[in-house]
Scaffold this motif. Structure first.
Motif, PDB file in Angstrom:
ATOM      1  N   GLY A  38       0.836  -1.193   0.000  1.00  0.00           N
ATOM      2  CA  GLY A  38       0.000   0.000   0.000  1.00  0.00           C
ATOM      3  C   GLY A  38       0.866   1.236   0.000  1.00  0.00           C
ATOM      4  N   LEU A  39       0.222   2.399   0.069  1.00  0.00           N
ATOM      5  CA  LEU A  39       0.956   3.669   0.081  1.00  0.00           C
ATOM      6  C   LEU A  39       0.940   4.243   1.488  1.00  0.00           C
ATOM      7  CD1 LEU A  39       2.422   5.974  -1.331  1.00  0.00           C
ATOM      8  CD2 LEU A  39       0.187   6.980  -1.861  1.00  0.00           C
TER       9      LEU A  39
ATOM     10  N   ALA B  65       3.982   2.692  -5.320  1.00  0.00           N
ATOM     11  CA  ALA B  65       4.275   3.474  -6.526  1.00  0.00           C
ATOM     12  C   ALA B  65       3.084   3.601  -7.452  1.00  0.00           C
ATOM     13  CB  ALA B  65       5.443   2.831  -7.284  1.00  0.00           C
ATOM     14  N   ALA B  66       2.009   2.858  -7.184  1.00  0.00           N
ATOM     15  CA  ALA B  66       0.886   2.777  -8.117  1.00  0.00           C
ATOM     16  C   ALA B  66       0.177   4.103  -8.313  1.00  0.00           C
ATOM     17  CB  ALA B  66      -0.109   1.721  -7.636  1.00  0.00           C
ATOM     18  N   ILE B  67       0.265   5.004  -7.347  1.00  0.00           N
ATOM     19  CA  ILE B  67      -0.397   6.300  -7.434  1.00  0.00           C
ATOM     20  C   ILE B  67       0.094   7.116  -8.632  1.00  0.00           C
ATOM     21  CG2 ILE B  67       1.279   7.421  -5.918  1.00  0.00           C
ATOM     22  CD1 ILE B  67      -0.924   9.150  -4.805  1.00  0.00           C
ATOM     23  N   ILE B  68       1.269   6.812  -9.138  1.00  0.00           N
ATOM     24  CA  ILE B  68       1.877   7.620 -10.191  1.00  0.00           C
ATOM     25  C   ILE B  68       1.308   7.306 -11.569  1.00  0.00           C
ATOM     26  CG2 ILE B  68       4.073   8.243 -11.287  1.00  0.00           C
ATOM     27  CD1 ILE B  68       3.716   9.231  -8.394  1.00  0.00           C
ATOM     28  N   GLY B  69       0.859   6.062 -11.787  1.00  0.00           N
ATOM     29  CA  GLY B  69       0.333   5.696 -13.103  1.00  0.00           C
ATOM     30  C   GLY B  69       0.881   4.363 -13.560  1.00  0.00           C
ATOM     31  N   ASP B  70       0.923   4.168 -14.893  1.00  0.00           N
ATOM     32  CA  ASP B  70       1.432   2.904 -15.405  1.00  0.00           C
ATOM     33  C   ASP B  70       2.954   2.866 -15.253  1.00  0.00           C
ATOM     34  OD1 ASP B  70       2.669   4.215 -17.627  1.00  0.00           O
ATOM     35  OD2 ASP B  70       0.868   3.983 -18.835  1.00  0.00           O
TER      36      ASP B  70
END
Length: 349
Positions: free
Chosen positions: A183-184, A259-264
């Motif tokens: 998670g973040l 890191a998923a918050i940033i995009g692909d």
């Protein structure tokens, strides 16, 4: 050919033809190894030799080999204790603890260098607040001064084995409960509070001791809305300008949920590089690696290359020669003395 900005992984004990082609791509600068890549010291030495032969200058080869829970190569290597074992008696027997840290850093590095690994992502410079399961005994201590002293000694041992040190996770992962793999995490502390605590080991070691720093996939909400590994504020304004760090900045794995918050994956790589990372990790997703190689726009950078080549290991000897030295035998005995095998076995999950 310069070293590219991507560090990728490989699937098994030997390279496939597709992996060889990927590792020759100019955007690739290194390879990170995992337990799945290890069968024996002889096999891993052959694999690293094969990887190094692909390029000039050779690709960087790295591994997470801290000891305790995080030691990718086991059979045939000394089983290292978690570094918290080094901090346990720091305040009562400081000089003894520092000597133990130096010897342990040397042993970790010497065994890896003997099989062709350039560097380990070590040491952990986080503080153990007792709230982060993913950090826990991977940290030397709760006291930032103790962490600084022990890490300096540990890195001194690594340098004796001709291995550069990469400190993690800047500016500090120990005060959040959420695992950034899953998670973040969000840390609500102010910068000035962190400068006196979590950031102290980084600030005291980053100018002359550390060759690399890995930022955390954590949002420090009082300072910036972006996770540190994607943040120009943390990498350029704080780490580079305020703390004066001139070495390599290496992202944590871009496949992590933090890191998923940033995009692909391409957007993550672009964001990390734009923020100031010199090398970004792409792990456990080979299809995404090929996509990033096809879509990432990144020019060769002589300064990035100069920072990365400092991470190359030097002056290796083979493992059997190492095992015959008095220094290795004494180091193994020292570790057995301060961390009995039953204690080290507890962390092998």
């Amino acid at each position: 050919m310069t070293l590219g900005p991507l560090m990728v992984d490989v699937s098994g004990l030997t390279l496939t033809d597709t992996e060889k082609d990927i590792l020759k791509h100019p955007l690739v600068g290194g390879v990170i190894l995992f337990s799945r890549n290890y069968d024996s010291p002889e096999q891993i030495a052959e694999l690293t030799s094969e990887i190094h032969a692909l390029r000039t200058p050779h690709l960087l080869i790295a591994v997470d080999h801290e000891g305790g829970r995080v030691q990718r190569f086991r059979d045939g290597f000394t089983r290292l204790p978690p570094v918290a074992a080094l901090g346990r008696h720091y305040h009562e027997h400081k000089q003894r603890a520092l000597h133990q840290a130096e010897v342990t850093g040397w042993l970790m590095a010497a065994e890896l260098r003997a099989v062709g690994v350039d560097f380990s992502f070590a040491p952990v410079l986080d503080l153990d607040y007792g709230v982060s399961e993913v950090i826990g005994d991977r940290a030397f201590h709760r006291d930032p001064l103790a962490v600084t002293d022990l890490a300096r000694a540990y890195i001194g041992g690594m340098k004796q084995a001709y291995m550069a040190a990469v400190g993690k996770h800047f500016p500090g992962h120990g005060a959040v409960e959420v695992d950034s793999h899953l998670g973040l995490p969000v840390d609500d502390r102010h910068l000035e509070d962190m400068l006196q605590a979590d950031m102290l080991p980084f600030s005291r070691l980053c100018q002359k001791v550390l060759a690399g720093v890995m930022p955390a996939h954590i949002v420090y909400s009082q300072c910036d809305s972006l996770p540190a590994g994607f943040s120009p504020y943390w990498i350029q304004q704080i780490l580079r300008q305020r703390l004066g760090f001139q070495g390599a900045v290496i992202s944590d794995d871009l496949s992590m949920e933090g890191a998923a918050i940033i995009g692909d994956m391409t957007q993550r790589a672009e964001a990390a590089l734009s923020a100031g990372c010199d090398l970004v990790l792409l792990c456990n997703n080979p299809q995404q690696v090929e996509t990033v190689l096809d879509t990432l726009k990144c020019e060769a950078d002589p300064l990035r290359h100069a920072r990365l080549v400092r991470l190359h290991g030097r002056h290796t000897m083979d493992l059997q020669t190492l095992f015959a030295t008095q220094q290795w035998k004494q180091a193994v005995n020292l570790i057995a003395d301060y961390a009995p095998d039953t204690e080290r076995q507890m962390d092998l999950a």
